[in-house]
Design a protein around this motif. Sequence first.
Motif, PDB file in Angstrom:
ATOM      1  N   THR A   1       0.845  -1.212   0.000  1.00  0.00           N
ATOM      2  CA  THR A   1       0.000   0.000   0.000  1.00  0.00           C
ATOM      3  C   THR A   1       0.873   1.252   0.000  1.00  0.00           C
ATOM      4  OG1 THR A   1      -0.176  -0.456   2.335  1.00  0.00           O
ATOM      5  CG2 THR A   1      -2.160  -0.802   0.992  1.00  0.00           C
ATOM      6  N   LEU A   2       1.890   1.230   0.859  1.00  0.00           N
ATOM      7  CA  LEU A   2       2.763   2.415   0.933  1.00  0.00           C
ATOM      8  C   LEU A   2       3.335   2.704  -0.447  1.00  0.00           C
ATOM      9  CD1 LEU A   2       4.593   1.851   4.310  1.00  0.00           C
ATOM     10  CD2 LEU A   2       2.991   3.673   3.733  1.00  0.00           C
ATOM     11  N   LYS A   3       3.782   1.615  -1.101  1.00  0.00           N
ATOM     12  CA  LYS A   3       4.360   1.799  -2.446  1.00  0.00           C
ATOM     13  C   LYS A   3       3.284   2.405  -3.354  1.00  0.00           C
ATOM     14  CE  LYS A   3       7.399  -0.619  -5.651  1.00  0.00           C
ATOM     15  NZ  LYS A   3       6.588  -0.731  -6.882  1.00  0.00           N
ATOM     16  N   ALA A   4       2.050   1.862  -3.232  1.00  0.00           N
ATOM     17  CA  ALA A   4       0.966   2.331  -4.099  1.00  0.00           C
ATOM     18  C   ALA A   4       0.705   3.806  -3.830  1.00  0.00           C
ATOM     19  CB  ALA A   4      -0.290   1.496  -3.824  1.00  0.00           C
ATOM     20  N   GLN A   5       0.715   4.203  -2.555  1.00  0.00           N
ATOM     21  CA  GLN A   5       0.429   5.613  -2.235  1.00  0.00           C
ATOM     22  C   GLN A   5       1.659   6.487  -2.380  1.00  0.00           C
ATOM     23  OE1 GLN A   5      -0.956   5.238   1.737  1.00  0.00           O
ATOM     24  NE2 GLN A   5      -2.797   4.062   1.175  1.00  0.00           N
TER      25      GLN A   5
END
Lengths: 164, 499, 109, 636, 541
Positions: free
Chosen positions: B198-202
Amino acid sequence: MFITFAFITLLGALGMLLQKNVIVAGLCMVASFFGVAGLFVLLANPVAAALQIIVYTGAIMVLVLFVIMMLNSHEEEKAETSRPIQRWVSVALVAVLAVGAVKLVLASPGLKSLAVSGAPVPGAMTLQKVGFTLFADHLLGFEVAGLLLLAAMIGAVALTKRNL
Amino acid sequence: MNLTPSQWAALLPLILPALGACLIPLMALDKDQGTTKWIRAAMYGTALLAVGASFWYLTDLWITGAQPSFYQLRMDRLAQFTGIFVLVAAALTILQSWDHFHQEGWVKGETIALLLFSVTGMMLFASTTHFVVLFLGLELFSIPLYALVGTVRARPESAEGGMKYFITGAVASSCFLMGGVLIYGLSGTLDLGAAALTLKAQGLALDPLVLAGAALLLLGFLFKVSAVPFHQWTPDAYEASPHPIAGFMSVATKGVAFIALLRIFPGSLAPLGTVGVKMQAVVAVLAVATLVLGNLTALVQTNVKRMLAYSSISHAGYLLLGFVAGTPAAYNGVLFYLVIYLAMNMGAFGLLTAFGLVGEKTTFDDLRGLGWKRPAMGIAAAIFMLSLAGIPPMGGFYGKYMIFRELVSTGHVGMAILGVLASLVSAYYYLRFLVALFLQAPSVEAERLASDRPAVHAPLAGATVLVCAAIVLAGGFLQTFLADGFARRALVEGLGLIR
Amino acid sequence: MTGMDAILQGGLQGYLVVALLLFAIGLATVLLRRTLLMQFMGVELMLNAANVALLAFARFRGGDAQATVFYLFIIAVAACEAAVGLALIIGLYRHRNTTDSDRAAGLKQ
Amino acid sequence: MNKYYWLIPILPLLGSAFNGLLGKRAGKSVVTVVGLGVVFGSLLLAISAFFAMKALPDHRLILNYGEWMGTGSLSVPFGLAIDPLSGTMMLVITGIGFLIHVYSVGYMHEDEGYARFFCYLNLFVFFMLMLVLGSSLVLMFVGWEGVGLCSYLLIGYFFETDFAPAAGLKAFLMNRVGDLGVAIGMMVLFAAFGTLTVSDILTQAGHLAPEVGFGVLTFATLMLFVGATGKSAQLPLYLWLPDAMAGPTPVSALIHAATMVTSGIYLICRLAPVFTLTPITMDVVAWVGAVTALFAATIGLVQRDIKKVLAYSTVSQLGFMFLGLGASGFAAGFFHVFTHAWFKALLFLGAGSVIHAMHHEQDLFKMGGLKAKMPATFWTMLVATLAIIGFPGTSGFASKDEILYLAYLKHPALWVIGVIAACCTAFYMLRLFTLTFLGKPRDHHAFDHAHESPVSMTLPLAVLAVGTVAAVWLGWPKAFGGDFRIEAWLAPATTYGQLHAAHGEHGSHQLAWGLAAVSTLFGLGSAVFGYFSYKDGLAVSEARAAKFPFLHTLLLNKYFVDEGVELYLLRPIRWFGNVLWKLFDVIIIDGVGVNLPGALVRVFGDFTALFQTGRVRNYALSMALGAAVLLYVFLK
Amino acid sequence: MTWLNSHLLTFLVFAPALLGFLILALPQRLARLARMLGFMGALAFFALSLAWLLGRGGGAGINLAERTPWFTLVGLPVDYSLAVDGLNLWLVILTTFLVPLTMLGTWNSLKDRIGTFAALFLMLETGMLGALMAQDLFFFYLFWEAMLIPMYFMIGVWGGDERRYAANKFFLYTLSGSLLWLVALLYLANKAGGFNPAVMGQAASTLPFGVQCWLFLAFAVAFAIKVPLFPLHTWLPDAHVQAPTAGSVILAGVLLKLGGYGFIRFAIPMFPDAAMHYAKPLALLSVIAIVYGALVAMVQRDIKKLVAYSSVSHMGFVMLGLASFTVIGTQGALLQMLNHGISTGALFLLVGMLYDRAHTRMIADFGGVAVKMPVFTTFFLIVTLSSIGLPLTNGFVGEFWILNGTFLSGFAWGRLYACLATSGVLLGAVYMLWMFKRVFWGPENKDEDSGTHHLHSDLNAREIAVMLPLVVLILWMGIHPRTFVAASEAPVTALLQDAKAPAIRTFMLKPAVPPVPAADAVQAPAAHEGHAEPAAHEVHR
């Protein structure tokens, strides 16, 4: 409101840090825990607040105070004469870390966006929700916590039991 | 509620030791002097049974190749590897402690129960990516260890060592916790794998709080592997604790922490590329510090247990070098090294029991001439020490070989040279062990003590030592079986690292 | 709203700052006090700091119940640490008749 | 017969092996039979081989017995090369060698090391023959070092004494110094000619022009000459020879007079064609020879030990030989070798006989008047003495005069030096002779017990005396109506058909007569002077010594060369060795290089151990610092 | 049997160790039996090695080899590969020969734990044979390191007063070299994808020259420590003096050889260019070692230490020969290795025999030994002569070849160094014969506590039986050296050819006709670097 509780918390903590007398320090800590509980209330989490008061303040801290009494170590810590290096390095280090922490908080973009998106206050946390999550998703954790408590109990017994 | 078979399969390896751990204290309740002996035997029997059953079950799983899971628990190949690793260590520890505690003059079921608890915790710790379980596992194996270290009530040092271990450990675990919380906060999920995605996605991979969180997580692991500067608890705790427990800590804690580190950082957090890079950067620095400091300090020890403690620190340095290289082959080497290291260190600590060194009498002088008195033990000692020093054809050499090879191939020639120089220094103090055993005649007063002390009787410890020696030699001659058949499969099929 | 306001008006940043400061104070206690009990309390404080951060995040994520559950576990952990830790301290006190960590330094070098 | 010639060197070797391994058990008689038998056998074979060689058109008999130590481009066969040069030497060795063996039977008969002695002696004959007959320089080197070994063993024969071992060691080491020269010379020659087989080298050398200035060959020949000085006791490596007299007298006769010490000259003659190419070397040889001749002779003037006198005279005579060679008179030089072999052997054996008679008393001043007691010895000694002082008509006169003549042609100064040396020789020989046989006995106790030696000792004396006289037949100088036979004889060996043959350009006969007259007159004069100074005791000489105290002490102490060597050469070397060991090895390399790092590591270890304070707060602090590092790395 | 036929080398290498473990298993009270077993076994292995290595088309064209893939770790294949060829044939036989001989020679010099000692000895034999035969660098490295272990205990347990220091020094010294070497090995293996020397050599040749040099240096240091080459020699005196006789013999006899062997087998063929680039420093160090070792040996007071330093000097010759890059020099080096093994081994045995009787090794404590022990003296003299390189003994041939090879070598410094090195021959005579004189000759040392005074018996039959073969070998190698170098001639020539060693340098001599002007007729040795025809057939033979 937030300011108040925050101050209670931090002042309590600082009091604990600086207070020479151990018992007083313990009481300061209790105060700080109350502050934390207040913060939890502000965070719309009465469950946590309650637990904080009951378990932490009510159980753990009392246990600590009890031990303090038992070891009658309420004699005051002598003023720090020796080992100034340890002392000043620690102070400097902690100060740096604290300042760094604040900077960090301000610097973090993720935090900002979160703060904005999460501005609307959610409904207060309920025991039902907690329980449901607990047994739906965290069954394993629940079991482990149980084991953990048992282990700690046995450990404490093994460490203190008089006759083997 | 009812569990599916596969969930049972995932849970059983943990349940069995936990069950044993719960049963044993109940037996301890009986206070009848007449039956004490039988009770003790029953306790140890139960413990061995639990461990053995779990071990048997895990090997069965390994053979079938199933990788079941239960909630956040993933009993994949890596977890099974860990389980086998920890259980072997536990079994050896139990056997050794039977003899050791008899030598020390007291046997307590609680210690074994605590050992089993921490075994459960370790298996849990190394087989999940979910932070809650991770944290609970960490505590579940740390807290019993705190107690175990402090459990020798006869010796003031024991409580002291336990206390030190506890304070530092608590600080470390709260840092660990804070790190996890930060990552949760910014990702919104407690599962580190998902969090990373998720962090990568955001696009928050570079968020300072995330990085800070990762750093604090790393701190938690580095503390457990006792890397400089988080190492100082190690010598004190080892010296304080009973020999078998010290061995167990040196092996299992380190091993599990490394495997978890492997699972979390190169594994789950891989999507956050920078974290991996920075991890390698900082680990490189700490590895050097660990090698230098560990070896140099070990050089000047007079107490064997402290020497072994520092040597275990320096070995953490070698293993960290594997993370510096950071190639699958290197991790393969790390796992292989861990297996050999298990045998080497359990054996080395087992020797102390086998030679019947009790209390504080664990200096080099207390070892003098024992190699000739107990030839089998002596040969085993030679095998362990040479293997620890990384002399072929012992298994230890191949561990170093694999790691250094990857270091060189990834262009860290300087690191490799430092590594070999470190092992040169280490050779000196390992040889000291052999010097004491073979090259020095026992001192007069040692002879006197030996005469009025009852003859050393440690069949189980001796057996464990021989087993360890066998494993070390096997590491030297069946190295491919261990490295490819065991470690590599755990890595590839468990962690999904393809080389 | 700017960073400072956010902090003062109890935004997420505010809670985090409180948490991190608590953490720092806890650490400072461990580093600066000699009495084992004080150091132990410092550790407790550090755990609490984590709690605060955790629940603050949870609130701004729309009241995530998982966090509360985790908080529950953390309390359990804290309790366990208290039990074992205090037991150790007592054990040490029995031998050394002190709770001054600096004077309980038999193992060194 | 050819297929038996390999036995020439091997027979003595077998004899030596037998005497060494079984001699002690076998008993003296067997040892005698074997020891003499093998030498006699090889003598017979040598004679037959000699005539076989003479029968060949090119006077060259080369026998090969397979490869010895060849590898790469190097090939060294086991081979014997018999030609006039080596043939003559071979005869001298086996012949005189045999006589001396016979002599030894009498001289050594009561020594318990009898077998050992003959073992060494046979071994020496073997090595000497190898040196002479070896077809390649390497094989010659075998003999070269081998004779050195034997002389070492024989000098140190009385090993339980103090001085003999020291003398043996000295001899071996000084020879080794020379051997270095030979080794280097061989390397250079190998690099130059690509072979070490003598005949090939000489053939190639035949097609070369003489070197102008200092060239490869000059270097090589000079190195070989260094070797020659070592073996033949020339300056500066002569020191060992006088000490070598510690050995039994037959040894002194065989090794240190007749054969081994002449191998230096032999080597140069062997390589004459190469030496001819290097004028510089020739000059060096000549001058070194001349100076040595004089130097040694002067020392000989004052020695009291009969064997020491003879030893210095040997050195001096060897100097004459080199002088001859240097003057391109290879034939002359070698002729002197030949004659010298006879009369010097005779002198030594005579001296030995005297010593034997005097119960191992070697001091001239304690002898005297032995003429009556031992006539045979007296007469034979007389012959030898006349020969060595160059009494007209003797072989000594012939060879020495030829040398002086050539020396004059090379450079008058050389001739002057030679003549002076000759005068000294005449003087001290007469001194020796007079003090030994004439006058009144000075030590009556010894004199009373003195007696003529057994026949096994006198017989060889007689034979040698005959030889001394007969030797003249080989080389009566042309100038005096003789035909210098030996020159033609050796030609096939010394001139390997090279373009620039050895050229002693012959001056007129008048010149020869004049020079001869002068030198002879001076020689006889000093001889007479010597006789009169000593015929009635020591008084005169002591008076003279008192007149020139400094000169006398100087000569008596041999110019203090030994002391100088000890002080300025050996001691510094030992000191240097100690410095290397104690300072360099132990302190610098081992201490600083090896142990210091180890110690430093330990010190660092002690330092790092200090961080383990035992205070949990410090531990926590270091953790906090670590955390700071982690955070810094991660956040920067 | 069929298995054995195809695994002769495996048997030769590992049988000793197996026997060793067997012996180790025997209880303490059967120690004598153990010793006997060990000796018999070693003798049998010697016989087998002769029968197999020489019997099966021995001599020049022998090619016994085993090569199978062993394992592949972290992507690097390692071969189980043993071979005996011209280069190591005689070293192998020397090893199998010295082991039983040494056991017999030191039969009674050890009193306690003789069984264990024999076992260690056999394990050491396995290590040495393996290192000599291994054709795969990883495999070689295993044996190279494994060898240390038994030697460490032999020195440390049965050694003299300083044994612990000596043993540690020996172990760490060697280890330090080989660990750095390991890194280089890994680096190169990583480039080559394996440990096959040939392949690694190929890979090395593709690397930049600087890297090659570093790699070569890593190899060279590891080997030079074993040789030992000045200034890495300081472990040797301690190890030799402290080690028990048997240890010293094997140390000098075989272990040191492995250094030189490593050069000729691995370092030079794999990095020819770098090797030649460093030929001069190597040769210089060798010359220093020759002179230095001799000078230091000269002033020693302990016979054993003297012999130890003489080893430094002798092994200097070996290195010099290798650095000459000529067939003669290299052959000489190979022979000199054998010579040193025989002569110095014999010397240590003799010193041991003396020590067993007199319990001192100080030269000053002796004098006049010849009177009391004539046989012993004779043997000592013969060995001494071979060690100072007297012709017709082995020492001469080796040194002569080495010196000539160096003088001819294609490098400018060759001639100078050759001339300097000859001084070693002189100094060798100085220290050996001086020692001989002081110990054996001169009046008998009647002092009550002198060594001579404690000499009661001359050599017994056993000791003579030990010395005789050595003396025979000394003479054999001196009289017919080709027996021992014929096998290596072809490989050495090929090796130098592949290494593109410079052609040998000879002198141009000026023929008489046509006469040339005197101007350029001046020929100083250094002035002309003629590469004459002999050069051609020297290198391309």
